[in-house]
Design a protein around this motif. Structure first.
Motif, short mmCIF file in Angstrom:
data_model
loop_
_atom_site.label_atom_id
_atom_site.label_comp_id
_atom_site.label_asym_id
_atom_site.label_seq_id
_atom_site.Cartn_x
_atom_site.Cartn_y
_atom_site.Cartn_z
N UNK A 40 -11.30 -8.24 -16.09
CA UNK A 40 -10.11 -8.85 -16.54
C UNK A 40 -10.61 -9.62 -18.00
N UNK A 41 -11.72 -10.48 -17.80
CA UNK A 41 -12.11 -11.32 -18.80
C UNK A 41 -12.76 -10.61 -19.95
N UNK A 42 -13.50 -9.40 -19.57
CA UNK A 42 -13.96 -8.62 -20.76
C UNK A 42 -12.96 -7.85 -21.54
N UNK A 43 -11.75 -7.38 -20.71
CA UNK A 43 -10.62 -7.08 -21.49
C UNK A 43 -10.08 -7.86 -22.57
N UNK A 44 -10.03 -9.08 -21.92
CA UNK A 44 -9.15 -10.30 -22.73
C UNK A 44 -10.16 -10.50 -23.81
N UNK A 45 -11.51 -10.84 -23.87
CA UNK A 45 -12.45 -11.09 -24.98
C UNK A 45 -12.40 -10.20 -25.68
N UNK A 46 -12.39 -8.87 -25.42
CA UNK A 46 -12.64 -7.70 -26.48
C UNK A 46 -11.37 -7.67 -27.21
N UNK A 47 -10.27 -8.04 -26.82
CA UNK A 47 -8.98 -8.07 -27.49
C UNK A 47 -8.99 -9.35 -28.45
N UNK B 88 -15.62 -18.08 -27.29
CA UNK B 88 -14.66 -18.33 -26.17
C UNK B 88 -15.75 -19.22 -25.33
N UNK B 89 -14.92 -19.93 -24.56
CA UNK B 89 -15.85 -21.09 -23.82
C UNK B 89 -15.38 -20.89 -22.25
N UNK B 90 -15.75 -20.12 -21.50
CA UNK B 90 -15.57 -20.28 -20.24
C UNK B 90 -15.94 -21.62 -19.40
N UNK B 91 -15.46 -22.19 -18.66
CA UNK B 91 -15.90 -23.46 -18.01
C UNK B 91 -15.84 -23.12 -16.38
N UNK C 285 -22.72 -12.39 -16.05
CA UNK C 285 -22.63 -10.85 -15.98
C UNK C 285 -21.92 -10.49 -17.46
N UNK C 286 -21.20 -11.10 -17.94
CA UNK C 286 -20.19 -11.17 -19.14
C UNK C 286 -21.42 -11.44 -20.42
N UNK C 287 -22.64 -11.96 -20.17
CA UNK C 287 -23.32 -12.24 -21.13
C UNK C 287 -23.26 -13.64 -21.64
N UNK C 288 -22.56 -14.57 -21.05
CA UNK C 288 -22.38 -15.90 -21.58
C UNK C 288 -23.62 -16.58 -21.52
N UNK D 167 -22.29 -11.27 -28.83
CA UNK D 167 -22.85 -10.93 -27.34
C UNK D 167 -22.31 -9.93 -26.58
N UNK D 168 -21.23 -9.27 -27.15
CA UNK D 168 -20.68 -8.07 -26.72
C UNK D 168 -21.26 -6.63 -26.81
N UNK D 169 -22.10 -6.71 -27.85
CA UNK D 169 -22.85 -5.43 -28.26
C UNK D 169 -23.51 -4.88 -27.02
N UNK D 170 -23.24 -3.59 -26.56
CA UNK D 170 -23.69 -2.90 -25.56
C UNK D 170 -23.33 -3.53 -23.88
N UNK D 171 -22.44 -4.75 -24.02
CA UNK D 171 -22.04 -5.29 -22.75
C UNK D 171 -21.42 -4.46 -21.89
N UNK D 172 -20.19 -3.59 -22.30
CA UNK D 172 -19.64 -2.71 -21.34
C UNK D 172 -20.51 -1.79 -20.67
N UNK D 173 -21.37 -1.07 -21.52
CA UNK D 173 -22.23 0.03 -20.89
C UNK D 173 -23.28 -0.71 -19.88
#
Length: 212
Positions: free
Chosen positions: A117-124, A134-137, A151-154, A191-197
């Motif tokens: 869900x976080x990956x879907x949100x951050x892509x949008x 984006x700053x997850x805490x 795992x998200x690459x943060x 940071x999202x480059x290649x992350x979904x894969x």
């Protein structure tokens, strides 16, 4: 006039991220009374159906309406059942940044829904809304949330000392409060480059870039 996010619906492989509705009230009540969720949340404890309905009807829509951020339900794409919630807050529209928080219902843990869900949100957020950061805490003792961030690459940027309040249930059933540290993470568009894969290779589901 303060900018606001649109009333968005985001589809991922297994989830729909959407506005809360009154059908979510029973599941939201149960989720908010889960001990792990209640420990790290500012909602009333115990949470009544009236409290949950107040969030669904008034408070969650106000998060978007006042420009502070966005509150989205995480729902199973097949059954529609609530499996968690996402929150963007403290949005800076000039810098295009926001803080992010996520909670997963106890009946949906261990399925990778938080990461998906976080990956879907951050892509949008990065692609459609042109945000730059984006700053997850995460609470210092919340290792599950820290694993999601990793795992998200943060990137872990530091600790805000005594910046959050957690709750623990005492032997008599009452809740006791204690202060804790917050770990600040950051995620940038590059940071999202290649992350979904990479997530798919690790056995996770890959969100579709599908929003309305």
């Amino acid at each position: 006039m303060t900018p606001t996010f649109p009333d968005i619906s985001i589809s991922t492989e297994r989830l729909v991220l959407r506005s809360f509705d009154e059908g979510d009230v029973p599941a939201l009540t149960a989720m908010m009374n889960d001990e792990l969720v209640a420990a790290r949340n500012a909602a009333p404890a115990p949470c009544t159906e009236a409290d949950a309905r107040e969030w669904v009807v008034r408070r969650a829509p106000a998060v978007r309406a006042d420009g502070d951020g966005l509150a989205l339900a995480m729902a199973d794409v097949l059954t529609g059942r609530l499996v968690g919630g996402l929150r963007l807050r403290r949005t800076d529209w000039r810098l295009r940044t926001a803080e992010a928080y996520c909670a997963t219902a106890p009946w949906a843990r261990g399925e990778g829904y938080a990461c998906e869900s976080l990956l879907g949100l951050v892509q949008w957020l990065f692609q459609d809304q042109k945000f730059e950061r984006l700053e997850p805490r995460t609470a210092a003792d919340n290792t599950a949330a820290q694993q999601v961030a990793q795992k998200l690459g943060c990137v872990s940027e530091g600790v805000l000392r005594s910046a959050w309040i957690t709750r623990t249930r005492a032997a008599d059933g009452t809740w006791q409060q204690a202060r804790t540290d917050l770990i600040v993470w950051s995620l940038l568009p590059e940071d999202l480059d290649g992350l979904p894969e990479r997530i798919a290779q690790a056995g996770g589901a890959v969100p579709r870039a599908d929003w309305t």
